[in-house]
Design an enzyme around this catalytic site. Structure first.
Site, short mmCIF file in Angstrom:
data_model
loop_
_atom_site.label_atom_id
_atom_site.label_comp_id
_atom_site.label_asym_id
_atom_site.label_seq_id
_atom_site.Cartn_x
_atom_site.Cartn_y
_atom_site.Cartn_z
N LYS A 270 -18.83 21.18 7.28
CA LYS A 270 -19.01 19.90 7.43
C LYS A 270 -20.44 19.78 8.11
O LYS A 270 -21.28 18.62 7.88
CB LYS A 270 -18.08 18.83 7.91
CG LYS A 270 -16.89 18.71 6.97
CD LYS A 270 -15.88 17.95 7.54
CE LYS A 270 -14.63 17.85 6.81
NZ LYS A 270 -13.76 16.71 7.15
N ASN B 60 -19.01 14.86 4.69
CA ASN B 60 -17.81 15.39 3.80
C ASN B 60 -17.98 15.11 2.09
O ASN B 60 -17.07 15.61 1.48
CB ASN B 60 -16.30 14.91 4.43
CG ASN B 60 -16.05 13.61 3.78
OD1 ASN B 60 -17.05 12.64 3.50
ND2 ASN B 60 -14.89 13.15 3.84
N ASP C 258 -14.60 10.11 5.82
CA ASP C 258 -13.06 10.49 6.69
C ASP C 258 -12.75 9.13 7.31
O ASP C 258 -11.43 8.80 7.25
CB ASP C 258 -13.21 11.75 7.52
CG ASP C 258 -13.28 12.71 6.91
OD1 ASP C 258 -12.82 12.73 5.91
OD2 ASP C 258 -13.88 13.74 7.38
N GLY D 256 -15.05 17.45 16.01
CA GLY D 256 -15.37 16.84 14.83
C GLY D 256 -14.38 15.88 14.18
O GLY D 256 -15.09 14.93 13.76
N THR E 80 -10.48 18.56 27.58
CA THR E 80 -11.69 19.06 28.13
C THR E 80 -12.51 17.79 28.48
O THR E 80 -12.97 17.13 27.52
CB THR E 80 -12.50 20.05 27.21
OG1 THR E 80 -11.45 20.85 26.95
CG2 THR E 80 -13.61 20.55 28.06
P1 ATR Z 1 -12.19 19.51 14.71
O1 ATR Z 1 -13.50 19.67 14.20
O2 ATR Z 1 -11.15 19.89 13.65
O3 ATR Z 1 -11.79 18.41 15.41
P2 ATR Z 1 -12.74 21.07 16.96
O4 ATR Z 1 -14.20 20.72 17.03
O5 ATR Z 1 -12.27 22.46 17.18
O6 ATR Z 1 -12.03 20.97 15.64
O7 ATR Z 1 -11.82 20.42 18.04
C1 ATR Z 1 -10.50 20.28 18.14
C2 ATR Z 1 -10.14 19.00 19.13
O8 ATR Z 1 -8.54 19.35 19.30
C3 ATR Z 1 -10.76 19.15 20.51
O9 ATR Z 1 -10.65 18.01 21.06
C4 ATR Z 1 -9.74 20.05 21.31
O10 ATR Z 1 -9.48 19.90 22.77
P3 ATR Z 1 -10.59 20.60 23.56
O11 ATR Z 1 -11.94 19.68 23.66
O12 ATR Z 1 -9.98 20.55 25.03
O13 ATR Z 1 -10.80 21.99 23.14
C5 ATR Z 1 -8.10 19.69 20.79
N1 ATR Z 1 -7.25 20.48 20.69
C6 ATR Z 1 -6.97 21.82 20.07
N2 ATR Z 1 -5.91 22.45 20.51
C7 ATR Z 1 -5.25 21.34 21.36
C8 ATR Z 1 -3.93 21.39 22.11
N3 ATR Z 1 -3.10 22.44 21.90
N4 ATR Z 1 -3.90 20.58 22.81
C9 ATR Z 1 -4.51 19.44 23.17
N5 ATR Z 1 -5.66 19.51 22.63
C10 ATR Z 1 -6.23 20.32 21.72
#
Ligand code: ATR
Length: 271
Positions: free
Chosen positions: A66, A87, A102, A130, A153
């Site tokens: 994306k 997308n 989305d 994302g 985070t």
């Molecule tokens: P996407 O593009 O699919 O959103 P990404 O950019 O990797 O994927 O982001 C994943 C999100 O899920 C992030 O907000 C991540 O939190 P962090 O910024 O702290 O990494 C969150 N995330 C993934 N696994 C998690 C978990 N087990 N508990 C809480 N937050 C989670």
């Protein structure tokens, strides 16, 4: 020759998009074909170009491309610019239009299919990656009274809050009080991919009208089970959003809005 469309991703064999778009095309009598294209991880642009050279009219873009699609587009809609992700691609003459459907898909599913207006609601969005970024502007455009973003985070959530605060009332939470009140709680983390549960106090669910997981799987996700156990009235997975974002892409390409409810029902019966 039929107008040709495709979904591009890696992996792609699991994609429901060909079935969804073929059903839309039948329903609306559109003469078109729709395929699934696997692009090598380092071959997104080449695969798009080759599809375009063969007369392709548009593409849906899925994981992990994306951001590359966002960079490849020669013109972007506002919602794609702000999401920093694309997308949907539409090819017209020399132009590659990049859109992001989305967020519109999520909003339509919540409002039209689940019957819950977003205006004046207190919304909690879990995650700041994302998937979250793609839905913030469309959610804010419905004028919720509050959009809270909670992320594991701090830095990423703060960056989103800074970027979007001009568009509406956004606050950020790292540690959430267990008596915080939200009407709609949306899981935009990737935790459900690993059947994990994002950290959130159980008490937050008691007053919620809706818990929504942007992911879907055969069984209910841990997030949705947890929400239900803790008193949320209604739960929904991301199938409705998947079909609605597809319908929004279809509209961009064909200028016709297909009926989504029968397609959502068909997918639910298959999964
Ligand atoms: P996407 O593009 O699919 O959103 P990404 O950019 O990797 O994927 O982001 C994943 C999100 O899920 C992030 O907000 C991540 O939190 P962090 O910024 O702290 O990494 C969150 N995330 C993934 N696994 C998690 C978990 N087990 N508990 C809480 N937050 C989670």
């Amino acid at each position: 020759m039929l107008d040709s469309y495709a979904v591009i991703g890696n992996p792609i064999s699991h994609s429901k998009s060909p079935l969804i778009h073929k059903t839309f095309a039948q329903q609306t009598n559109q003469a078109m074909q729709y395929a699934a294209l696997l692009a090598p991880l380092d071959g997104f642009q080449a695969t798009v170009e080759s599809f375009r050279q063969q007369g392709g009219k548009g593409m849906n873009v899925t994981v992990p491309f994306k951001l590359e699609a966002y960079r490849l587009a020669t013109r972007l809609t506002e919602r794609a610019t702000i999401a920093q992700a694309v997308n949907t691609l539409k090819f017209e003459y020399d132009e590659i239009l990049g859109d992001n459907t989305d967020g519109a898909g999520l909003v339509r599913d919540i409002e039209n299919n689940l019957g819950i207006p977003i205006a004046e609601k207190r919304i909690l969005l879990l995650g700041a990656g994302g998937a979250a970024r793609g839905v913030i502007l469309p959610l804010l455009q419905q004028k919720p009274s509050l959009l809270a973003i909670a992320n594991r985070t701090r830095g990423t959530a703060e960056a989103l809050q800074d970027q979007f605060s001009a568009y509406g009332n956004i606050v950020m939470h790292i540690f959430m009080p267990s008596n915080a009140h939200f009407d709609i709680i949306i899981n935009a983390t990737s935790a459900s991919l690993h059947d994990a549960l994002p950290e959130i106090p159980a008490g937050v669910f008691a007053q919620a009208t809706l818990a929504y997981d942007m992911m879907y799987r055969q069984e209910s996700t841990r997030f949705l089970k947890f929400a239900q156990q803790n008193g949320t009235r209604q739960i929904a997975d991301g199938i409705g959003m998947l079909v609605e974002q597809a319908a929004e892409s279809f509209f961009l390409w064909r200028g016709i809005r297909p009926q989504t409810k029968p397609v959502i029902a068909m997918l639910k019966s298959q999964i």
